[in-house]
Design a protein around this motif. Structure first.
Motif, short mmCIF file in Angstrom:
data_model
loop_
_atom_site.label_atom_id
_atom_site.label_comp_id
_atom_site.label_asym_id
_atom_site.label_seq_id
_atom_site.Cartn_x
_atom_site.Cartn_y
_atom_site.Cartn_z
N UNK A 171 -58.97 93.08 55.89
CA UNK A 171 -58.31 92.56 57.10
C UNK A 171 -58.26 93.66 58.17
N UNK A 172 -58.32 93.25 59.41
CA UNK A 172 -58.29 94.21 60.49
C UNK A 172 -59.68 94.65 60.90
N UNK A 173 -60.50 95.03 59.89
CA UNK A 173 -61.90 95.37 60.19
C UNK A 173 -62.67 94.10 60.54
N UNK A 191 -56.60 74.22 50.24
CA UNK A 191 -57.51 75.32 50.52
C UNK A 191 -57.33 75.83 51.94
N UNK A 192 -57.13 74.90 52.89
CA UNK A 192 -56.89 75.30 54.27
C UNK A 192 -55.63 76.14 54.38
N UNK A 193 -54.59 75.68 53.71
CA UNK A 193 -53.32 76.43 53.75
C UNK A 193 -53.49 77.82 53.18
N UNK A 205 -54.19 83.88 54.87
CA UNK A 205 -54.79 85.18 54.57
C UNK A 205 -54.66 86.13 55.77
N UNK A 206 -54.50 87.41 55.48
CA UNK A 206 -54.51 88.41 56.54
C UNK A 206 -55.88 88.48 57.22
N UNK A 207 -56.93 88.18 56.45
CA UNK A 207 -58.28 88.19 57.04
C UNK A 207 -58.36 87.19 58.18
N UNK A 208 -57.77 85.99 57.98
CA UNK A 208 -57.77 84.95 59.00
C UNK A 208 -56.86 85.33 60.16
N UNK A 209 -55.67 85.79 59.84
CA UNK A 209 -54.68 86.09 60.87
C UNK A 209 -55.09 87.23 61.79
N UNK A 217 -57.81 70.45 60.67
CA UNK A 217 -57.02 69.27 61.00
C UNK A 217 -56.03 69.50 62.14
N UNK A 218 -55.73 70.72 62.44
CA UNK A 218 -54.71 71.00 63.46
C UNK A 218 -55.06 72.26 64.22
N UNK A 219 -54.83 72.21 65.54
CA UNK A 219 -55.13 73.38 66.36
C UNK A 219 -54.11 74.49 66.16
N UNK A 220 -52.97 74.16 65.55
CA UNK A 220 -51.97 75.20 65.30
C UNK A 220 -52.54 76.34 64.46
N UNK A 221 -53.53 76.03 63.63
CA UNK A 221 -54.15 77.06 62.80
C UNK A 221 -54.96 78.05 63.63
N UNK A 222 -55.30 77.67 64.86
CA UNK A 222 -56.13 78.53 65.71
C UNK A 222 -55.31 79.38 66.66
N UNK A 223 -54.06 79.04 66.85
CA UNK A 223 -53.25 79.69 67.87
C UNK A 223 -52.68 81.03 67.44
#
Length: 412
Positions: free
Chosen positions: A277-279, A294-296, A301-305, A318-324
């Motif tokens: 994560x971070x890199x 699986x989406x949850x 994950x820190x990699x995603x965040x 399914x939701x744009x909240x995951x992208x914000x």
């Protein structure tokens, strides 16, 4: 009995392997060895000691016929000098050396250089990599193909230590899982090296100093023989071997951009989990829709965040909240307008997001621009083809004959 050959001016192992390939006896080989010692003015080992080494390396020559490439590389200059001393012609010397060490790919120009040098009465000094300045070693290692990089590690323990202490000079890895195994390509700083082996890949990934700009994996392939079916997953054995390798690593891989095409959720999750994560700055996902659990797991994950950029191909959330939460840019190769913006919360969330910079949607079919304008209440601006969204700092632009919609922030 001699226990080490490192102090000798010639590579005795290479001489014995060479003599063995010509069916010479231990007496004949020892005679060649003594002539070389006389040329160098050095003390020879006893016949008993030499015979011991002759038996050891003769067995090596017999039992390692199918794996010579994995053995320590011999220094054949002593063999060339022995040929000169014994009056062998340069052509016959080259032919005999090729028969004995064909796996070395002996260069004819190099052989001609040393043959003429020895004919002129000059000798040589056995210089090892450990005798060279570190900056020279770094330059040599930095220009090696992965196969040569692997061979260098087998020359000696000292050189293996030197090689492993430096970051491998490779920037990108591409893996394609097919019906006949894994196609592995490694990109050097200057060029792309194809058809690497899994063993070499394993050594590379286990080096904690590896730094990659891109790591691309495809575990789904197209089989033209299967009619009426799109991408299909074939053999799982290679997939299992590779992902078992990832899970066995004692460090996170430092990768700036990862890309994966898969229909197996566990492979996507396992791939992301092995990255630091971070890199990791950009995530590219190609494949089908995931189950909610699986989406949850992925979005937690820190990699995603901590990643900044996301691209989805034939894949939607399914939701744009995951992208914000983190992404500055989001590219989607699928028409997901209705699922993201139909409730009106999408544009509001993106407008308030601190990290968001742009969202790009590409589709095969033309977008229904009128429906999008109506849903977002788009307003024309002074720039042709660019529209603003009321009560936000967002603008929409349609490009490439309305196959692309770009949503981005503008500075007030």
């Amino acid at each position: 009995m001699a226990t080490s050959l490192s102090d000798h001016p010639i590579d005795i192992r290479a001489l014995i392997l060479y003599d063995n390939s010509q069916w010479k006896t231990d007496d004949e080989s020892y005679s060649n060895y003594k002539k070389l010692c006389e040329a160098f003015g050095t003390q020879s080992v006893s016949y008993e000691d030499y015979k011991n080494w002759f038996n050891i390396y003769s067995k090596e020559a017999y039992y390692s016929k199918d794996r010579k490439r994995s053995l320590v590389l011999p220094d054949i200059r002593g063999c060339i000098l022995s040929d000169v001393i014994n009056g062998k012609t340069d052509r016959k010397s080259m032919n005999n050396l090729y028969e004995a060490f064909h796996y070395l790919r002996i260069d004819m120009g190099d052989h001609e250089y040393w043959y003429k040098r020895f004919q002129s009465g000059h000798l040589f000094t056995r210089v090892t990599f450990s005798d060279l300045p570190e900056d020279v070693i770094a330059e040599v290692v930095g220009k090696c193909e992965l196969k040569t990089y692997y061979d260098l590690r087998n020359v000696s323990y000292g050189l293996r230590t030197i090689v492993d202490q430096r970051a491998p000079p490779y920037t990108e890895i591409f893996l394609y899982f097919g019906k006949y195994g894994i196609n592995i390509s490694i990109k050097h700083k200057w060029s792309l090296r194809q058809k690497q082996t899994f063993r070499e890949l394993k050594i590379l990934l286990r080096n904690p100093r590896l730094r990659l700009k891109k790591f691309h994996i495809e575990t789904v392939i197209i089989d033209d023989q299967v009619l009426g079916i799109g991408p299909i997953s074939l053999s799982r054995r290679d997939n299992t071997r590779f992902f078992d390798l990832l899970s066995s690593l004692d460090h996170k891989l430092q990768v700036e951009e990862c890309s994966i095409l898969t229909e197996i959720e566990e492979e996507l999750v396992g791939f992301l989990q092995c990255l630091k994560p971070g890199t990791l700055q950009k995530i590219v996902i190609r494949g089908r829709q995931l189950r909610r659990d699986s989406i949850n797991l992925i979005v937690s994950m820190d990699q995603w965040k901590q990643a900044k950029h996301l691209k989805l191909v034939e894949f939607s959330l399914p939701s744009i909240e995951h992208l914000l939460r983190a992404f500055a840019s989001f590219h989607n190769y699928r028409n997901v307008f209705s699922s993201i913006f139909s409730r009106g919360s999408g544009s509001t969330g993106l407008s308030k997001s601190i990290n968001f910079e742009s969202y790009t949607m590409r589709t095969r079919e033309r977008l229904d621009t009128e429906a999008i304008k109506e849903a977002l209440n788009l307003q024309e601006t002074t720039s042709p083809g660019i529209y603003s969204i009321p009560n936000s700092n967002l603008v929409v632009e349609f490009m490439f004959d309305t196959h692309v919609m770009k949503l981005s922030k503008y500075s007030v």
